[in-house]
Design a protein around this motif. Sequence first.
Motif, PDB file in Angstrom:
ATOM      1  N   ILE A 213      45.251  52.232  36.673  1.00 35.02           N
ATOM      2  CA  ILE A 213      43.886  52.162  36.129  1.00 35.02           C
ATOM      3  C   ILE A 213      43.038  53.393  36.444  1.00 35.02           C
TER       4      ILE A 213
ATOM      5  N   TRP B  76      41.765  41.459  39.470  1.00 39.17           N
ATOM      6  CA  TRP B  76      43.098  41.838  38.989  1.00 39.17           C
ATOM      7  C   TRP B  76      44.173  40.866  39.443  1.00 39.17           C
TER       8      TRP B  76
ATOM      9  N   PHE C 198      37.721  45.481  30.661  1.00 36.66           N
ATOM     10  CA  PHE C 198      39.179  45.633  30.599  1.00 36.66           C
ATOM     11  C   PHE C 198      39.803  44.482  29.815  1.00 36.66           C
TER      12      PHE C 198
ATOM     13  N   LEU D 149      44.408  43.494  28.842  1.00 37.78           N
ATOM     14  CA  LEU D 149      44.893  43.971  30.140  1.00 37.78           C
ATOM     15  C   LEU D 149      46.306  44.543  30.054  1.00 37.78           C
TER      16      LEU D 149
ATOM     17  N   VAL E  43      43.565  50.472  29.042  1.00 37.15           N
ATOM     18  CA  VAL E  43      43.227  50.185  30.438  1.00 37.15           C
ATOM     19  C   VAL E  43      42.990  51.489  31.194  1.00 37.15           C
TER      20      VAL E  43
ATOM     21  N   GLY F 110      39.563  52.545  32.748  1.00 31.78           N
ATOM     22  CA  GLY F 110      39.669  52.766  34.184  1.00 31.78           C
ATOM     23  C   GLY F 110      39.094  54.122  34.569  1.00 31.78           C
TER      24      GLY F 110
END
Length: 713
Positions: free
Chosen positions: A393, A534, A657, A662, A668, A672
């Motif tokens: 990320i 996450w 995200f 994901l 991502v 990120g």
Amino acid sequence: MSGIHTENPLLARTGIPAWDQIKPEHVTPAVDAVLAESRDALAKVEQAASETTNVWQEVCAPLELVQQRLHRTWGPVRHLNGVMNTAELRAVFEQNIPKIVAFGLQSAQSLPVFNALKRLRGQPAEWDKLSPTQRRIIEKQILSAELSGVGLSGHAKDRFNEIERELSQSGTKFSNNVLDSSKAFELVLTKTEEIAGLPDHALELGHQNWRNAQAAKPNAEPVDAKASNWQMGPWRFTLDEPSYGPFMEFAQRRDLREKFYRARIARASTGELNNAPLMTKILELRREKAKLLGFKTYAELSVATKMAPSVDAVYGTLRELLAKSKKAGKTEMDSLRAFAKAHGEREEIIDWDLPYWAERMREETLGLREEELLPYFPMPIVLSGLFALVKRIFGVTVTAADGEAPVWHPDVRFFRIRDERGNPIAAFYFDAFSRPATKRGGAWMDRCLDRRVETLTNGKHEVQLPIAHLTCNGTPPIGNKPSLMSFSEVRTLFHEFGHGLQHMLTTVDHSEASGIRNVEWDAVELPSQFMENWLYDRATLASVTAHVETSEPLPDILIDKIIAARTYRAGYAMLRQLHFALTDLELHHKFNPETSAGSETPFDVDMRIARDVSILPPRPENRFLCSFMHIFSGGYAAGYYSYKWAEVLSADAFAAFEEAGLDRANEVASIGRRFRDTVLALGGSRPPLEVFAMFRGRPPSPDALIRHAGFSN
Ligand code: ZN
């Protein structure tokens, strides 16, 4: 001077702390030397402050250096006091704290410095030459001086200092009363029918607790191991959470649960330890302090240093969360009642039944047992999974660098972080395991060194890279097996790593605003809670697991259970936090101890809010406020809402995200990167609302938090 510097590792001015050489006898000479130097430097700055035309260079920069040098001396002492505590170290630590605090106040209240900063802010030509970061640092310093009473004089100043002293004493007294009244209660059980339902670990703890209490008695006789053991008892239960929590969740004896519950809600509410008068006094003093500083209420003073734009905005967010979670809370309660009834409970579920039946229902509906999960989370696998995630990320690489820096204990590991081009940008220590005899409990991230760039006289730049302390209290390895982490330990590691990322991926050059420094109290939990999210992404969760014997990843059925457990009774959990947050706010904003006297007490305020927020009917005898240390003796006064406020931010950030998908690697990575360039890189150099909007393209919304909690409309 140079002689001391080379001999005393706490006076080193560059490099990584020499953890292996620091000894308690270094502390006092180092603190005295650095404080003498700091006072000299402050005096020089104060002299220059009234005339200089270059305030940044002649006031701000030298004071920043003073703070950095102080941190290089005191930071390691504070750290070691937390993780390698010995009687000698504690003694020198306590000896030196007052000196450090006194200097902190002296510099925060310096009138010449304050006037110079205000002068600079009032000169548009000079002010506009500064970068936004520099301007924000100065704004914050002015605010902090104002809230320390620098602008007051004469009687007002004397009164302000008196209030501060009284508040500090009252806060200490408040928490001592809670501790003493908690200590005064015990439930000693001797018969097997009294312990029905309690699991082994609770009984082991209860028995150990009893033995310790026996041993602490005057003229204690050694306890005969044959005549008593944890299976035979006696067992002693007390009001602190590790003892109280499991008892309420597992004990089948309803009468004992009631007794225990009643003792808990009555802590510090009677006799000599009664906190009620103290509570009113604290509220009055805070109100007076706020007035002296020009605020209408203490809540306004509290919010002045925070991200929330106003007290009304805080009320707004809390009420919105309340509206969304109330229905869920009620539905949960209905199904809990039905469950209890189906399992033979004839009584109406009330306060002392709630944890017990909630735990039974959790066991039956989720069937999640911690022991089942443990073998899937060996620490080396979790770490490599976490590092792979941050590479995925944020594009940064974490590599082990053990041996490249001295450490304070052989278990401590050292890691470096590099950017895409392989340049080192930061480092961190990871002190993973519990050491009950010498290390404070819990988990935390702390600054070891801040990122800062100093321009030398020859025009060159000297960069100090940030180093973080990640401290956990995990289960140590047993035999030659790696440490097996519980899911909550994994979650804690992700949480602290999130704080660490904000400290380490900063790009700010001024130490006063780099990393987590200068970040508002109600925004600081954004990166940490963001990282926890996450673990509820199936692929990420699987990637941090591998069975210690078979190397199999966590099976789908266990992943399902972990995800289901996240929202189990989320309504209740949310309402409970909202109850605390709203009561705290109400007491510091609308409630006025002087005019309310006789008409409404703080307990009435608590009851009034409970009627609106709580799922169970409130109990008039509840004196929980008398032990609410967060707001009466901790730093959360008119700030308890911060927990929920930051969670709105972290959930909404994560939703960016989720919206992209994901599993879509490129999206991502690009989101990120944006998160890294804004939230993680800018730290305290910009207002958090601005930073958030730079990342999200709009102001924060609570929708994601409501969705994650599983609340429907
Ligand atoms: Zn945190």
